[in-house]
Motif scaffolding. Structure first.
Motif, PDB file in Angstrom:
ATOM      1  N   UNK A  15       0.807  -1.218   0.000  1.00  0.00           N
ATOM      2  CA  UNK A  15       0.000   0.000   0.000  1.00  0.00           C
ATOM      3  C   UNK A  15       0.841   1.269   0.000  1.00  0.00           C
ATOM      4  N   UNK A  16       2.087   1.178   0.444  1.00  0.00           N
ATOM      5  CA  UNK A  16       2.948   2.362   0.441  1.00  0.00           C
ATOM      6  C   UNK A  16       3.629   2.572  -0.913  1.00  0.00           C
ATOM      7  N   UNK A  17       3.608   1.556  -1.752  1.00  0.00           N
ATOM      8  CA  UNK A  17       4.269   1.641  -3.050  1.00  0.00           C
ATOM      9  C   UNK A  17       5.674   1.058  -3.033  1.00  0.00           C
ATOM     10  N   UNK A  18       6.154   0.630  -1.876  1.00  0.00           N
ATOM     11  CA  UNK A  18       7.503   0.077  -1.781  1.00  0.00           C
ATOM     12  C   UNK A  18       7.689  -1.108  -2.728  1.00  0.00           C
ATOM     13  N   UNK A  19       6.687  -1.948  -2.844  1.00  0.00           N
ATOM     14  CA  UNK A  19       6.807  -3.116  -3.711  1.00  0.00           C
ATOM     15  C   UNK A  19       6.932  -2.733  -5.184  1.00  0.00           C
ATOM     16  N   UNK A  20       6.468  -1.545  -5.545  1.00  0.00           N
ATOM     17  CA  UNK A  20       6.527  -1.142  -6.951  1.00  0.00           C
ATOM     18  C   UNK A  20       7.950  -0.817  -7.402  1.00  0.00           C
ATOM     19  N   UNK A  21       8.847  -0.616  -6.475  1.00  0.00           N
ATOM     20  CA  UNK A  21      10.238  -0.308  -6.824  1.00  0.00           C
ATOM     21  C   UNK A  21      11.167  -1.484  -6.522  1.00  0.00           C
ATOM     22  N   UNK A  22      10.586  -2.641  -6.263  1.00  0.00           N
ATOM     23  CA  UNK A  22      11.364  -3.834  -5.936  1.00  0.00           C
ATOM     24  C   UNK A  22      11.103  -4.897  -7.001  1.00  0.00           C
ATOM     25  N   UNK A  23      12.134  -5.580  -7.378  1.00  0.00           N
ATOM     26  CA  UNK A  23      11.979  -6.639  -8.376  1.00  0.00           C
ATOM     27  C   UNK A  23      12.476  -6.192  -9.744  1.00  0.00           C
ATOM     28  N   UNK A  24      12.083  -6.954 -10.764  1.00  0.00           N
ATOM     29  CA  UNK A  24      12.489  -6.688 -12.131  1.00  0.00           C
ATOM     30  C   UNK A  24      11.716  -5.493 -12.695  1.00  0.00           C
ATOM     31  N   UNK A  25      12.369  -4.691 -13.543  1.00  0.00           N
ATOM     32  CA  UNK A  25      11.747  -3.492 -14.122  1.00  0.00           C
ATOM     33  C   UNK A  25      10.462  -3.808 -14.876  1.00  0.00           C
ATOM     34  N   UNK A  26      10.422  -4.911 -15.608  1.00  0.00           N
ATOM     35  CA  UNK A  26       9.236  -5.262 -16.388  1.00  0.00           C
ATOM     36  C   UNK A  26       8.338  -6.276 -15.678  1.00  0.00           C
ATOM     37  N   UNK A  27       8.700  -6.617 -14.442  1.00  0.00           N
ATOM     38  CA  UNK A  27       7.942  -7.636 -13.722  1.00  0.00           C
ATOM     39  C   UNK A  27       6.923  -7.049 -12.757  1.00  0.00           C
ATOM     40  N   UNK A  28       6.177  -7.920 -12.128  1.00  0.00           N
ATOM     41  CA  UNK A  28       5.178  -7.464 -11.156  1.00  0.00           C
ATOM     42  C   UNK A  28       5.865  -6.950  -9.877  1.00  0.00           C
TER      43      UNK A  28
END
Length: 191
Positions: free
Chosen positions: A146-159
């Motif tokens: 919910x904070x958006x932290x997960x959106x900057x973690x992982x592969x650039x084109x991945x979920x």
């Protein structure tokens, strides 16, 4: 080796009603500084004791070493009185019960002040005491999403992916310990 009496929080008593990481982590920091930490656990123990995984056991033992653990059923009048007696003889109360739970058990702010006027009470919840999400469990993975932290973690084109460690819970434990220490210092300076 430093003697226990030389530790800065020697003589400080903390009652902890918490599970998993945020509150137990804060209690562990205070314990490491010399406080006597008494962990109140429900019948059957803290939920982390029930999880059959090395990671959960590691978290439980890592954040609860050196504490005194007492199993109390806070819905039982005799056990509730034991909790009242412990709180009345303590300097700090740490908890991460859902908003309103401590009040329903008879430990409102006014009652805590009556039991021990100088008590420091620190409460942690995922979504605050009021509002539409107040009673939701404050889970690290939900906070990451919910904070958006997960959106900057992982592969650039991945979920989106969660951070490997429960970083929000860990950070919260430090903030809680700092808040308790600041309040303790203020109490010592000003009464």
């Amino acid at each position: 080796m430093t003697d226990e009496i030389d530790l800065p929080l020697a003589g400080v008593r903390v009652v902890e009603i918490g599970q998993l990481i945020a509150i137990p982590g804060a209690g562990q920091q205070l314990s490491d500084l010399g406080a006597e930490v008494i962990k109140l656990e429900p019948p059957g123990g803290e939920p982390a004791r029930q999880i059959d995984a090395d990671y959960a056991r590691g978290i439980f033992y890592g954040y609860n070493r050196g504490k005194r653990s007492i199993c109390l059923d806070l819905k039982d009048s005799a056990d509730l009185q034991r909790a009242r007696d412990l709180i009345a003889s303590s300097d700090i109360l740490l908890h991460n019960l859902r908003p309103g739970t401590l009040d329903r058990l008879g430990f409102s702010s006014a009652e805590l002040q009556r039991l021990r006027p100088e008590i420091i009470a620190v409460s942690v919840s995922g979504y605050g005491a009021e509002g539409p999400s107040a009673t939701r469990a404050g889970l690290d993975i939900a906070a990451q999403a919910e904070s958006g932290l997960m959106s900057v973690t992982g592969e650039a084109d991945g979920p989106p992916q969660r951070v490997g460690a429960p970083v929000i819970d860990h950070a919260t434990s430090y903030v809680v310990a700092q808040a308790a220490l600041a309040a303790l210092l203020r109490r010592e300076r000003t009464g």
